[in-house]
Design an enzyme around this catalytic site. Structure first.
Site, PDB file in Angstrom:
ATOM      1  N   GLY A 225       0.817  -1.202   0.000  1.00  0.00           N
ATOM      2  CA  GLY A 225       0.000   0.000   0.000  1.00  0.00           C
ATOM      3  C   GLY A 225       0.853   1.255   0.000  1.00  0.00           C
ATOM      4  O   GLY A 225       2.087   1.197  -0.049  1.00  0.00           O
TER       5      GLY A 225
ATOM      6  N   THR B 118       1.247   3.441   2.424  1.00  0.00           N
ATOM      7  CA  THR B 118       1.940   3.643   3.694  1.00  0.00           C
ATOM      8  C   THR B 118       2.419   2.335   4.287  1.00  0.00           C
ATOM      9  O   THR B 118       3.565   2.217   4.722  1.00  0.00           O
ATOM     10  CB  THR B 118       1.011   4.343   4.710  1.00  0.00           C
ATOM     11  OG1 THR B 118       0.553   5.573   4.151  1.00  0.00           O
ATOM     12  CG2 THR B 118       1.757   4.644   6.000  1.00  0.00           C
ATOM     13  N   LEU B 119       1.534   1.337   4.289  1.00  0.00           N
ATOM     14  CA  LEU B 119       1.852   0.047   4.881  1.00  0.00           C
ATOM     15  C   LEU B 119       1.865  -1.058   3.838  1.00  0.00           C
ATOM     16  O   LEU B 119       1.093  -1.021   2.878  1.00  0.00           O
ATOM     17  CB  LEU B 119       0.833  -0.309   5.975  1.00  0.00           C
ATOM     18  CG  LEU B 119       0.865   0.484   7.278  1.00  0.00           C
ATOM     19  CD1 LEU B 119      -0.243   0.007   8.202  1.00  0.00           C
ATOM     20  CD2 LEU B 119       2.212   0.360   7.974  1.00  0.00           C
TER      21      LEU B 119
ATOM     22  N   LYS C 141       1.005  -4.927   3.808  1.00  0.00           N
ATOM     23  CA  LYS C 141       0.401  -6.004   4.578  1.00  0.00           C
ATOM     24  C   LYS C 141       0.729  -7.328   3.895  1.00  0.00           C
ATOM     25  O   LYS C 141       0.839  -7.391   2.672  1.00  0.00           O
ATOM     26  CB  LYS C 141      -1.115  -5.806   4.667  1.00  0.00           C
ATOM     27  CG  LYS C 141      -1.525  -4.531   5.390  1.00  0.00           C
ATOM     28  CD  LYS C 141      -3.035  -4.382   5.439  1.00  0.00           C
ATOM     29  CE  LYS C 141      -3.430  -3.088   6.143  1.00  0.00           C
ATOM     30  NZ  LYS C 141      -4.910  -2.926   6.190  1.00  0.00           N
TER      31      LYS C 141
ATOM     32  N   VAL D 113      -6.190  -2.300  -8.216  1.00  0.00           N
ATOM     33  CA  VAL D 113      -6.018  -3.740  -8.030  1.00  0.00           C
ATOM     34  C   VAL D 113      -6.601  -4.203  -6.703  1.00  0.00           C
ATOM     35  O   VAL D 113      -7.034  -5.358  -6.567  1.00  0.00           O
ATOM     36  CB  VAL D 113      -4.527  -4.124  -8.150  1.00  0.00           C
ATOM     37  CG1 VAL D 113      -3.699  -3.546  -7.003  1.00  0.00           C
ATOM     38  CG2 VAL D 113      -4.361  -5.635  -8.242  1.00  0.00           C
ATOM     39  N   ASP D 114      -6.636  -3.320  -5.695  1.00  0.00           N
ATOM     40  CA  ASP D 114      -7.249  -3.695  -4.422  1.00  0.00           C
ATOM     41  C   ASP D 114      -8.751  -3.933  -4.601  1.00  0.00           C
ATOM     42  O   ASP D 114      -9.316  -4.883  -4.029  1.00  0.00           O
ATOM     43  CB  ASP D 114      -6.986  -2.633  -3.352  1.00  0.00           C
ATOM     44  CG  ASP D 114      -7.295  -1.215  -3.812  1.00  0.00           C
ATOM     45  OD1 ASP D 114      -7.506  -0.983  -5.023  1.00  0.00           O
ATOM     46  OD2 ASP D 114      -7.319  -0.316  -2.948  1.00  0.00           O
TER      47      ASP D 114
ATOM     48  N   THR E 299      -8.014   4.144   3.512  1.00  0.00           N
ATOM     49  CA  THR E 299      -7.665   5.545   3.254  1.00  0.00           C
ATOM     50  C   THR E 299      -8.751   6.198   2.403  1.00  0.00           C
ATOM     51  O   THR E 299      -9.164   7.328   2.650  1.00  0.00           O
ATOM     52  CB  THR E 299      -6.313   5.625   2.530  1.00  0.00           C
ATOM     53  OG1 THR E 299      -5.316   4.991   3.340  1.00  0.00           O
ATOM     54  CG2 THR E 299      -5.917   7.070   2.293  1.00  0.00           C
TER      55      THR E 299
END
Length: 249
Positions: free
Chosen positions: A8, A10-11, A13, A97-98, A122
């Site tokens: 992502g 920021t993160l 997973k 894609v998410d 977000t």
């Protein structure tokens, strides 16, 4: 062992899949990903499946690691059609894609079921999938935190701090007013999506399953007045459908 990575902004997973089960979701700040971290944390991996909405340079880091360790890998991209799911976008490459993996995950868990998929992160995205696997399109609105910060940062006299709420109600102070409105606006949008789905896209006798995922999904489920399914690993369920031996490298 199969490694599934969702990169992502920021993160990052990730989960592993072995013995027929997905592990708990873990995360790391995206900028900390490098070949050394991958090698130290995943010494025994046979396949690596990746979705990435961040910098494409991370693809090269993961590719180099996989090739040096002789790991089969593929990077998932949105497509016009796969696994009997058909994307509504004229240009599927512009469909996140998410969101694509959410459609695949929902179809995997609830086959032949009309589904409204809400990914509350977000951004909050809403997508309608019919029982025959046809994506009817969706909406994107700012996520709860983004909605809050946008209002506070762009007004001179609205002073508020983030706060958890237990129910939707009118507020008698500015902090509560902003927090309540953010959740109410999101829920109102979802309710409108449910109404629109029934009125414009689904047969009268077709039931609609509401699926929630993303960081704010558990809280949304508590506040919603309609029955919802909370699926924390929805994206990884979709990602797990891909096989690196058959996917695109």
């Amino acid at each position: 062992m199969k490694l599934l990575i969702d990169v992502g902004n920021t993160l990052c997973k990730y989960v592993t899949f072995q013995q027929g089960e997905l592990s708990v979701i873990k995360s790391i700040e995206t900028h900390l990903i490098n070949q050394q971290w991958l090698a130290e944390n995943f010494p025994i991996v046979e396949q690596c499946i990746v979705s990435n909405v961040n910098d494409s340079n991370l693809n090269q880091i993961i590719t180099s690691w996989c090739e040096s360790e002789r790991i089969d890998y593929c990077f998932v991209e949105s497509e016009a059609e796969k696994f009997n799911i058909r994307c509504a976008y004229d240009d599927p490459s512009t469909f996140g894609v998410d969101r694509w993996l959410g459609l695949i995950g929902a179809s995997t868990l609830f086959p032949n079921q009309a589904t409204l998929i809400i990914d509350a992160g977000t951004a909050t995205t809403i997508d309608l999938l019919t029982s025959s696997g046809i994506h009817q399109g969706g909406w994107i609105l700012p996520g709860i935190n983004l909605m809050f910060s946008s209002l506070v940062q762009n007004t001179k006299k609205v002073f508020a701090t983030p706060k958890n709420i237990n129910q939707i109600a009118f507020a008698n102070n500015t902090t509560d007013a902003v927090n309540q409105a953010n959740w109410a606006a999101t829920i109102g949008c979802i309710n409108t999506a449910i109404k629109t789905a029934h009125e414009q896209y689904l047969p009268e006798d077709d039931t609609l399953l509401i699926v929630l995922t993303g960081g704010n999904a558990a809280k949304l489920k508590q506040l919603m007045t309609v029955e919802c399914e909370f699926i924390e690993k929805l994206i990884f369920v979709g990602m797990n459908r891909y096989n690196a031996n058959k996917g695109l490298k």
